[in-house]
Write a protein that holds these residues in place. Structure first.
Motif, PDB file in Angstrom:
ATOM      1  N   ALA A 148     -52.250  47.341  61.422  1.00  0.00           N
ATOM      2  CA  ALA A 148     -51.064  48.094  61.001  1.00  0.00           C
ATOM      3  C   ALA A 148     -51.455  49.377  60.270  1.00  0.00           C
ATOM      4  O   ALA A 148     -50.856  50.446  60.493  1.00  0.00           O
ATOM      5  CB  ALA A 148     -50.186  47.227  60.113  1.00  0.00           C
ATOM      6  N   LEU A 149     -52.452  49.299  59.398  1.00  0.00           N
ATOM      7  CA  LEU A 149     -52.854  50.473  58.630  1.00  0.00           C
ATOM      8  C   LEU A 149     -53.440  51.550  59.540  1.00  0.00           C
ATOM      9  O   LEU A 149     -53.190  52.752  59.337  1.00  0.00           O
ATOM     10  CB  LEU A 149     -53.856  50.065  57.550  1.00  0.00           C
ATOM     11  N   GLN A 150     -54.188  51.147  60.545  1.00  0.00           N
ATOM     12  CA  GLN A 150     -54.733  52.114  61.499  1.00  0.00           C
ATOM     13  C   GLN A 150     -53.632  52.728  62.361  1.00  0.00           C
ATOM     14  O   GLN A 150     -53.669  53.918  62.673  1.00  0.00           O
ATOM     15  CB  GLN A 150     -55.785  51.435  62.390  1.00  0.00           C
ATOM     16  N   LYS A 151     -52.649  51.927  62.728  1.00  0.00           N
ATOM     17  CA  LYS A 151     -51.526  52.433  63.532  1.00  0.00           C
ATOM     18  C   LYS A 151     -50.798  53.547  62.773  1.00  0.00           C
ATOM     19  O   LYS A 151     -50.422  54.575  63.356  1.00  0.00           O
ATOM     20  CB  LYS A 151     -50.572  51.289  63.858  1.00  0.00           C
ATOM     21  N   ALA A 152     -50.607  53.351  61.474  1.00  0.00           N
ATOM     22  CA  ALA A 152     -49.921  54.360  60.667  1.00  0.00           C
ATOM     23  C   ALA A 152     -50.710  55.667  60.658  1.00  0.00           C
ATOM     24  O   ALA A 152     -50.134  56.763  60.744  1.00  0.00           O
ATOM     25  CB  ALA A 152     -49.720  53.844  59.245  1.00  0.00           C
ATOM     26  N   LYS A 153     -52.025  55.572  60.566  1.00  0.00           N
ATOM     27  CA  LYS A 153     -52.852  56.782  60.560  1.00  0.00           C
ATOM     28  C   LYS A 153     -52.830  57.465  61.915  1.00  0.00           C
ATOM     29  O   LYS A 153     -52.701  58.698  62.017  1.00  0.00           O
ATOM     30  CB  LYS A 153     -54.289  56.423  60.170  1.00  0.00           C
ATOM     31  N   GLN A 154     -52.948  56.669  62.966  1.00  0.00           N
ATOM     32  CA  GLN A 154     -52.989  57.245  64.313  1.00  0.00           C
ATOM     33  C   GLN A 154     -51.671  57.926  64.672  1.00  0.00           C
ATOM     34  O   GLN A 154     -51.656  58.984  65.302  1.00  0.00           O
ATOM     35  CB  GLN A 154     -53.312  56.149  65.335  1.00  0.00           C
ATOM     36  N   GLU A 155     -50.553  57.325  64.279  1.00  0.00           N
ATOM     37  CA  GLU A 155     -49.240  57.872  64.616  1.00  0.00           C
ATOM     38  C   GLU A 155     -48.680  58.757  63.506  1.00  0.00           C
ATOM     39  O   GLU A 155     -47.589  59.313  63.650  1.00  0.00           O
ATOM     40  CB  GLU A 155     -48.267  56.722  64.923  1.00  0.00           C
ATOM     41  N   ASP A 156     -49.436  58.878  62.404  1.00  0.00           N
ATOM     42  CA  ASP A 156     -49.010  59.683  61.256  1.00  0.00           C
ATOM     43  C   ASP A 156     -47.595  59.304  60.815  1.00  0.00           C
ATOM     44  O   ASP A 156     -46.726  60.156  60.626  1.00  0.00           O
ATOM     45  CB  ASP A 156     -49.089  61.170  61.576  1.00  0.00           C
ATOM     46  N   LYS A 157     -47.392  58.020  60.621  1.00  0.00           N
ATOM     47  CA  LYS A 157     -46.092  57.505  60.187  1.00  0.00           C
ATOM     48  C   LYS A 157     -46.199  56.920  58.784  1.00  0.00           C
ATOM     49  O   LYS A 157     -47.251  56.366  58.413  1.00  0.00           O
ATOM     50  CB  LYS A 157     -45.605  56.394  61.129  1.00  0.00           C
ATOM     51  N   PRO A 158     -45.135  57.003  58.018  1.00  0.00           N
ATOM     52  CA  PRO A 158     -45.130  56.266  56.748  1.00  0.00           C
ATOM     53  C   PRO A 158     -45.068  54.763  57.016  1.00  0.00           C
ATOM     54  O   PRO A 158     -44.646  54.322  58.094  1.00  0.00           O
ATOM     55  CB  PRO A 158     -43.872  56.769  56.048  1.00  0.00           C
ATOM     56  N   ILE A 159     -45.498  54.016  56.033  1.00  0.00           N
ATOM     57  CA  ILE A 159     -45.538  52.556  56.143  1.00  0.00           C
ATOM     58  C   ILE A 159     -44.427  51.969  55.282  1.00  0.00           C
ATOM     59  O   ILE A 159     -44.215  52.400  54.148  1.00  0.00           O
ATOM     60  CB  ILE A 159     -46.899  52.022  55.655  1.00  0.00           C
ATOM     61  N   LEU A 160     -43.729  50.998  55.823  1.00  0.00           N
ATOM     62  CA  LEU A 160     -42.793  50.193  55.036  1.00  0.00           C
ATOM     63  C   LEU A 160     -43.431  48.832  54.815  1.00  0.00           C
ATOM     64  O   LEU A 160     -43.724  48.115  55.777  1.00  0.00           O
ATOM     65  CB  LEU A 160     -41.460  50.026  55.766  1.00  0.00           C
ATOM     66  N   VAL A 161     -43.657  48.479  53.558  1.00  0.00           N
ATOM     67  CA  VAL A 161     -44.157  47.143  53.215  1.00  0.00           C
ATOM     68  C   VAL A 161     -43.011  46.368  52.595  1.00  0.00           C
ATOM     69  O   VAL A 161     -42.480  46.748  51.544  1.00  0.00           O
ATOM     70  CB  VAL A 161     -45.345  47.219  52.233  1.00  0.00           C
ATOM     71  N   SER A 162     -42.609  45.283  53.252  1.00  0.00           N
ATOM     72  CA  SER A 162     -41.513  44.441  52.771  1.00  0.00           C
ATOM     73  C   SER A 162     -42.083  43.092  52.362  1.00  0.00           C
ATOM     74  O   SER A 162     -42.678  42.383  53.178  1.00  0.00           O
ATOM     75  CB  SER A 162     -40.451  44.266  53.866  1.00  0.00           C
ATOM     76  N   ILE A 163     -41.914  42.751  51.076  1.00  0.00           N
ATOM     77  CA  ILE A 163     -42.583  41.584  50.498  1.00  0.00           C
ATOM     78  C   ILE A 163     -41.543  40.568  50.030  1.00  0.00           C
ATOM     79  O   ILE A 163     -40.553  40.933  49.392  1.00  0.00           O
ATOM     80  CB  ILE A 163     -43.465  42.007  49.304  1.00  0.00           C
ATOM     81  N   GLY A 164     -41.764  39.304  50.339  1.00  0.00           N
ATOM     82  CA  GLY A 164     -40.884  38.236  49.876  1.00  0.00           C
ATOM     83  C   GLY A 164     -41.603  36.909  49.932  1.00  0.00           C
ATOM     84  O   GLY A 164     -42.826  36.843  49.984  1.00  0.00           O
TER      85      GLY A 164
END
Length: 690
Positions: free
Chosen positions: A38-54
């Motif tokens: 997931a972290l690499q995908k964000a870098k490759q696509e230059d997208k912000p990350i949403l982390v949803s924790i529960g």
């Protein structure tokens, strides 16, 4: 899998073992687990990350999931603009701690569900908790637009947050190492600061919502043992009674809910967590040692029965939690209408409803009743002109019948992952229960559970954090090591099997090599060999679970005595000295540290028992409340420093009572040893300054 799920394609969570993550595996959101993909995908696509924790037992997590994450239109917005990551906070407390800290740095109230936005370098820049569907969509679109138009500003904010996250916890609280030692005056100030938080009407601390805070209540026990201040014991007893009589305690099946939404302990948030119940077993068992209050024994026995019945796996581990909801309704499994009770009990219903305070209109939602008590059985029997034995038999029958009815209902969801740290808490609870009551079944459960943990969570010299379906995973956190070491020390005390004490020492040495910060004289929460996150945190504050640093400091102190390791004791003292100012000023957040402060006020009693009746002698001694005492024993001989070169004199089981490496005359009976324990340390002899 439901029919609706069969018609959908799963996302990346389908390969996870966490029940919470699997609950989201068929969401239309393209969820990823936390990890490199997931972290690499964000870098490759230059997208912000949403982390949803529960977590699986989180009511509002379920609500937001149903309202937003299961909504196709909202999911499209999330998938278009973000790389979406789902995290089980219980599985990854390190990830949760960083993002909760970031949220609070923004100036927002923490809680779950926790939703945090990161840049592609995994640095947080904004976040929040629960959002309604419309609020959520608006926020998503605003964040996406800001990321396009004000990327540099968001990155600058992220850098500032990372600097905050990496700030020393000692500096954050304005702490500097104190070398003034411990004192009676400071100890009294500590208590007075805690006492200001007492809810004298309903027990506990503060107002609603009200958490049980076992570490603070255990401190009150130790404070009373040292001072005999009646106000401390009165508040402790009042709190333990109110909790045991309230709706937060399952009057029918045993076990405690996570917290009460009101100040009176009446309306619980119905989720049941393993860590609460393990600690409360320890608390009520220790309180029984002091008070011999029968109610406390009932609570311990019923809570263990609940955990064994509803949370124990076939292998001998304990699952994490039970959900608050069943059939989508909070508390439905546990509550009854007055009509249901009338149909079940007919002529006996009026007295039952009076006993459990059930009414026609109900004391909860939709005419439902949370069954609870307000007075002792003896008091109720007298008020209602019943023989106590008759009432007790009636109550037993009522519980059996209501349990049978509940067994036919749809059960709350079970989070069936097995966590090392929480299982260590339950292990200590079981060991404490045996220490107090001598019940052989508790001993059997303890030994079986200890061996389960060591068999499944040990990997080489270290620990793993979570176990499910025959597989353990995730590098262990400091809480896993600290809580397990503390539990193993207690298991040794009730078995005198040195393998548990040796295992505790090995794990301690591992933490010193891989978690310890020599500069600050405190432990990091994560192993130096674990995944590198944007910050490496230290846990200082005691909360509903004692902080891993406070538990480790206590472990080091005790193991220093067992193994005559002066270095361990020096480290324990240095750790306490680092936070002592906060312990005294804010004891409500430092309850377990406060108990260590108590331990250091005067020498700990070191009791060594040698001879073939060592287990029986231990049982006699442990039936008295002597909290600042450690026990060592062997039926033959041992190389353990506390036992080395000590023997059963004249073939008789012999007890050696020592304080600060100075021993009294060896004796052969528990009565003589108790006299030495009561008189040998008058309280005037104090430990040297830290």
């Amino acid at each position: 899998m439901t029919m609706a799920q069969k018609e959908k394609s799963p996302n990346k969570l389908i390969h996870e073992s966490s029940p919470y993550l699997l609950q989201h595996a068929y969401n239309p959101v393209d969820w990823y687990p936390w990890g490199e993909e997931a972290l690499q995908k964000a870098k490759q696509e230059d997208k912000p990350i949403l982390v949803s924790i529960g977590y699986a037992a989180c009511h509002w997590c379920h609500v937001m999931a149903h309202q937003s994450f299961e909504n196709e239109k909202i999911a499209r917005v999330m998938n278009e603009h973000f790389v979406c990551i789902k995290v089980d906070r219980e599985e990854r407390p390190d990830v949760d701690a960083i993002h909760m800290d970031a949220l609070q740095a923004i100036g927002m109230q923490g809680g779950w569900p926790l939703n945090v936005f990161l840049n592609p370098d995994a640095k947080p820049f904004y976040g929040g908790t629960y959002f309604t569907p419309q609020q959520w969509v608006n926020l998503l679109l605003n964040i996406a637009e800001a990321y396009r138009k004000d990327r540099q500003e968001l990155d600058r904010s992220a850098e500032q947050f990372v600097q905050h996250l990496n700030q020393s916890e000692l500096k954050r609280f304005g702490l500097s190492q104190s070398r003034t030692g411990v004192s009676e005056e400071e100890f009294e100030e500590l208590y007075k600061n805690l006492a200001r938080q007492f809810d004298k009407k309903h027990g506990g601390f503060g107002s609603a919502p009200k958490f049980v805070m076992p570490a603070n209540l255990l401190f009150l026990l130790r404070y009373y043992a040292h001072t005999e201040n009646p106000a401390a014991l009165q508040h402790l007893n009042h709190t333990l009674h109110e909790m045991a009589y309230g709706g937060i305690y399952d009057q029918i099946g045993g076990g405690f809910a996570r917290y009460s939404v009101d100040a009176k302990w009446l309306v619980p948030h119905f989720e049941k967590m393993l860590y609460d119940n393990g600690q409360l077993i320890s608390l009520y068992a220790e309180a029984y040692l002091l008070t011999k209050e029968p109610l406390y024994k009932d609570v311990v026995y019923e809570t263990i029965a609940f955990a064994e019945r509803e949370l124990m796996s076939e292998e001998g581990g304990f699952y994490s939690s039970l959900d608050a909801d069943s059939e989508g309704v909070e508390g439905k499994f546990y509550t009854f209408t007055r009509q249901e009770l009338q149909d079940l009990f007919e002529a006996e219903e009026p007295i039952l409803s009076k006993y459990y305070h059930a009414t026609t209109t109900g004391n909860f939602e939709h005419g439902q009743n949370i069954l609870h008590r307000r007075i002792s059985d003896a008091h109720f029997a007298k008020e209602n002109e019943l023989e106590l034995e008759v009432l007790e038999e009636m109550v037993k029958t009522w519980k059996e019948k209501l349990m049978e009815v509940r067994s036919q209902r749809v059960r709350p969801g079970l989070d069936d992952k097995i966590l090392c740290s929480w299982n260590a808490i339950m292990l200590k609870g079981l060991a404490d229960a045996y220490y107090t009551f001598g019940n052989k079944h508790f001993l059997h459960l303890t030994v079986r559970h200890a061996d389960f943990i060591l068999r499944h969570f040990k990997q080489g010299e270290g620990l793993l954090h979570t176990y499910k379906n025959g597989k353990a995973s995730v590098n262990g956190f400091l809480e896993d090591y600290a809580l397990l070491i503390g539990a193993l020390i207690r298991v040794y005390e009730i078995t005198f099997d040195e393998k548990y004490l040796q295992e505790a020492k090995k794990l301690t040495d591992y933490t010193l090599a891989n978690f310890f910060d020599e500069q600050e004289q405190l432990f990091y929460f994560t192993d130096q060999n674990a995944e590198k996150l944007v910050a490496r945190k230290k846990e200082l504050l005691d909360n509903v679970i004692p902080s891993s640093n406070s538990v480790m400091a206590t472990n080091l102190y005790l193991l220093g005595l067992y193994f005559d390791e002066e270095h361990y004791q020096q480290l324990a003292d240095a750790m306490l000295a680092q936070v002592k100012e906060l312990v005294v000023k804010e004891p409500g957040h430092m309850g377990n540290w406060a108990s260590l402060y108590y331990d250091r006020l005067q020498p700990t009693a070191e009791v060594a028992i040698v001879g073939h009746q060592a287990p029986e002698m231990r049982s006699e001694l442990s039936s008295f409340y002597i909290p600042n005492m450690l026990l060592a024993g062997t039926e033959n001989r041992s190389d353990l420093p506390l036992l080395k070169d000590r023997s059963a004199i004249d073939g008789k089981t012999t007890v050696y009572v020592c304080y600060n490496k100075t021993c009294q005359l060896p004796v052969h009976t528990a009565a003589e040893a108790l006299e030495q324990l009561q008189n040998g340390n008058s309280g005037n002899q104090k430990f040297p300054a830290l």
